[in-house]
Design an enzyme around this catalytic site. Structure first.
Site, mmCIF file in Angstrom:
data_model
loop_
_atom_site.group_PDB
_atom_site.id
_atom_site.type_symbol
_atom_site.label_atom_id
_atom_site.label_comp_id
_atom_site.label_asym_id
_atom_site.label_seq_id
_atom_site.Cartn_x
_atom_site.Cartn_y
_atom_site.Cartn_z
ATOM 1 N N ASP A 98 84.792 19.028 -7.349
ATOM 2 C CA ASP A 98 86.140 18.989 -6.800
ATOM 3 C C ASP A 98 87.022 19.799 -7.747
ATOM 4 O O ASP A 98 87.015 19.553 -8.953
ATOM 5 C CB ASP A 98 86.607 17.524 -6.748
ATOM 6 C CG ASP A 98 87.487 17.233 -5.563
ATOM 7 O OD1 ASP A 98 88.452 17.991 -5.362
ATOM 8 O OD2 ASP A 98 87.236 16.240 -4.849
ATOM 9 N N ASP A 199 91.128 20.836 -3.974
ATOM 10 C CA ASP A 199 92.055 19.731 -3.756
ATOM 11 C C ASP A 199 93.505 20.185 -3.593
ATOM 12 O O ASP A 199 93.987 21.021 -4.358
ATOM 13 C CB ASP A 199 91.960 18.826 -5.002
ATOM 14 C CG ASP A 199 92.804 17.579 -4.890
ATOM 15 O OD1 ASP A 199 92.438 16.700 -4.099
ATOM 16 O OD2 ASP A 199 93.834 17.488 -5.582
ATOM 17 N N GLU A 256 91.251 21.935 1.011
ATOM 18 C CA GLU A 256 92.016 20.844 1.611
ATOM 19 C C GLU A 256 93.354 21.445 2.051
ATOM 20 O O GLU A 256 94.317 21.464 1.304
ATOM 21 C CB GLU A 256 92.240 19.705 0.609
ATOM 22 C CG GLU A 256 92.834 18.476 1.290
ATOM 23 C CD GLU A 256 93.373 17.433 0.306
ATOM 24 O OE1 GLU A 256 93.535 16.280 0.726
ATOM 25 O OE2 GLU A 256 93.657 17.762 -0.853
ATOM 26 N N HIS A 328 87.459 10.190 1.388
ATOM 27 C CA HIS A 328 87.909 9.168 0.432
ATOM 28 C C HIS A 328 89.405 8.877 0.531
ATOM 29 O O HIS A 328 89.900 8.015 -0.180
ATOM 30 C CB HIS A 328 87.568 9.634 -0.982
ATOM 31 C CG HIS A 328 88.360 10.847 -1.365
ATOM 32 N ND1 HIS A 328 88.192 12.065 -0.744
ATOM 33 C CD2 HIS A 328 89.361 11.023 -2.257
ATOM 34 C CE1 HIS A 328 89.055 12.928 -1.240
ATOM 35 N NE2 HIS A 328 89.770 12.331 -2.162
ATOM 36 N N ASP A 329 90.115 9.638 1.365
ATOM 37 C CA ASP A 329 91.555 9.422 1.531
ATOM 38 C C ASP A 329 91.883 8.751 2.853
ATOM 39 O O ASP A 329 93.059 8.571 3.179
ATOM 40 C CB ASP A 329 92.298 10.775 1.510
ATOM 41 C CG ASP A 329 92.273 11.428 0.146
ATOM 42 O OD1 ASP A 329 92.217 10.699 -0.856
ATOM 43 O OD2 ASP A 329 92.322 12.669 0.096
#
Ligand code: GLC
Ligand code: CA
Length: 558
Positions: A98, A199, A256, A328-329
């Site tokens: 990440d 990210d 993202e 994961h969000d």
């Protein structure tokens, strides 16, 4: 579209803290991941994205990095990481890390040096402004609540943080900072990484000069989106990053990216795009409200279908989106996209098929392949996620009772996806022999990998079939590259689409509990050649009409 090595792959996201604990401290770790590579290979996974495992104070669970060149001892050592890359390679798998470079941790040495000498080199790694009495530099609200400005310790300045105050934003306008970022990316790629998930990247370009916007809540602040919408020129940073790093390694990068404009898509994921791919968040942002999670509206099957088709139409054959059901969000997709009370093996398989057969790169989030569900939280004290804690407060401020506020935010809590992976029906779902850092979903006795591995009708077995179809030499060309065309788009609670390539495939899902009839397309003489996938043992047909069971999903070759 130029063919790329990663187009036909299947990706899987691991949240290291919750995946597999090898030493009984209650925290998942890299040796734990290595021990599960065979499980992932058996499923058919090629690319593994690890959420951050760098040293971090874990203010935002690792998305606050204090050293970009090391591994947090809680997750293992650099030798473990090297071994993971090596073991993955033996299985023809690629590891993605990440890349969190919109911000670092306030415990990173750059930030410490900025505090010591705000006018020196490292002061310019951040966005610093002189502190004024009773007035903030701007009225922007951070994603996790409160103003984006915080006092820079020991100085008369303030620093900007669009996320948590322990995540100071890095100043991308400064070429020295950008050099540091590229150096780090190349250092990891030299270690043999397959690439990165990138990210929060849309935040790196700030609209300048900084100014206030109309407040949109009672706190007198405004959403950070107002500023981001005005920012221009992010492409210069992203293009430079691509040229200086990923491109030279033919690495895979997935961004993202939120709120891109249709005309920007070729720049982002076209042949020479900034990224290889970007996530489709159209379903996850449906129903969100400026007021907060408590005010969000639920998504129906027809909405879900519309969101998917919208994204597909927007991207066309410019590039490949990365399709997700959850990450994961987000809460668990099966608890969100399947109407309440209807979550069952068949509906989970339907959702899997609808998502997986879209054009794009499928990303499975850990446990999704088991049909893991949201967690029944009975108290706000069970929640760790800072975002949920903030939204709980927002809901209370809006006048909800504590019980209603908990109910409202629990549905969207990021912790739904962060509970330990359910490996077996044994203690702590087989995740750890110690005390898990976050509560295990109590349904692990009925939803777990060990049981599903044995069961040919399990959700996991169905995912395996979907993956196998994507890799089937006879169909792969169509599944990967075939054009997507909606079928009977207006039919209520029906999600159906063609994939047209070397063959024509028709994906049909009866997105409801009740039976539904579907006319076979007359342009194919109301006939199909073959059933490639079916989540029921049979497919009922009367004349030219299919009679689908509740949540039946099929893939037909026409
Ligand atoms: C991304 C991550 C999220 C994190 C945020 C700040 O959205 O996915 O988990 O909180 O960026 O790094
Ligand atoms: Ca551990």
């Amino acid at each position: 579209m130029t063919r790329k090595w990663w187009h036909d792959k299947v990706a899987y996201q691991i949240y290291p803290k919750s995946f597999c604990d090898s030493n009984g401290d209650g925290i998942g770790d890299i040796p734990g991941i290595i021990s599960k590579l065979d499980y992932l290979q058996d499923l058919g996974v090629d690319i593994i994205w690890l959420s951050p495992c760098y040293p971090s104070p874990l203010a935002d669970e690792g998305y606050d990095i204090s050293d970009y060149y090391d591994i947090d001892p809680r997750f293992g050592t650099m030798a473990d990481m090297e071994q993971l890359i090596e073991e993955a390679k033996k299985r023809n798998m690629y590891i993605l890390m990440d890349l969190v470079v919109n911000h670092c941790s306030d415990e990173h040495e750059w930030f410490k040096k900025a505090c010591e000498d705000p006018d020196g080199k490292y002061g310019n790694f951040f966005y610093l402004r002189d502190k004024k009495d009773g007035e903030l530099p701007t009225n922007w609200r951070s994603y996790f609540g409160g103003p984006v400005w915080e006092d820079l310790p020991g100085t008369d300045k303030q620093y900007l943080h669009v996320f948590h105050k322990k995540q100071p934003d890095l100043n991308w306008e400064n070429p020295e900072l950008r050099e540091e970022v590229y150096k780090n990316i190349n250092w990891w790629l030299d270690k043999g990484l397959g690439g990165f998930r990138i990210d929060a990247i849309i935040n790196i370009k700030k609209a300048s000069p900084f100014r206030n916007y109309e407040p949109d809540r009672a706190d007198g602040l405004c959403s950070i989106q107002f500023m981001l919408r005005e920012a221009r020129g992010i492409g210069e940073f992203l293009g430079e990053m691509r040229d200086r790093t990923f491109k030279n390694y033919d690495a895979f990068s997935v961004g993202e990216v939120f709120n891109e404009k249709p005309e920007e898509i070729p720049d982002f994921i076209g042949d020479n795009g900034y990224f290889s791919s970007m996530f489709d968040f159209n379903e996850t942002i449906f129903g969100t409200s400026e007021k907060g999670w408590y005010d969000a509206s639920p998504i129906t099957p027809d909405d879900y279908k519309r969101c998917c088709f919208e994204s597909q139409a927007k991207v066309g054959d410019i590039g490949l989106l990365s399709n997700i059901i959850e990450n994961h969000d987000e809460p668990r997709g099966v608890s969100r996209y399947i109407p309440e009370g209807e979550c069952c093996t068949q509906s989970k398989k339907l959702l899997a098929a609808m998502n997986f057969m879209l054009r794009g790169l499928p990303f499975i989030y850990q446990g999704q392949e088991l049909g893991m569900e949201n967690v029944p939280f009975s108290s706000i004290d069970e929640i760790d996620d800072i975002s949920t804690l903030d939204e709980y407060q927002v809901a209370l401020n809006a006048g909800l009772s504590p019980a209603d506020a908990l109910h409202a935010v629990a549905k969207f809590s990021r912790d739904n996806a962060r509970t330990p992976m359910q490996w077996s029906g044994e203690a702590n779902a087989g995740f750890t022999t110690g005390k898990p850092w976050l509560k295990v979903n109590p349904n692990y006795t009925s939803i777990n990998a060990a049981d599903q591995l044995e069961d040919p009708d399990s959700v996991r077995s169905f995912y395996k079939e979907l993956i196998a179809l994507r890799k089937d030499p006879d169909y792969k060309e169509t599944v990967v590259y075939g054009e997507l065309k909606p079928y009977l788009e207006e039919q209520h609670n029906l999600m159906a689409y063609y994939r047209k390539g070397e063959q024509t495939l028709l994906v049909i899902g009866n997105y409801q509990m009740e039976e539904q009839t579907v006319e076979l397309p007359s342009e194919y003489h109301s006939e199909y050649k073959k059933i490639l996938l079916n989540n029921y043992p049979e497919l009922v047909q009367e004349g030219t009409t299919l009679i689908l069971h509740g949540y039946q999903a099929v893939v037909l070759e026409m």
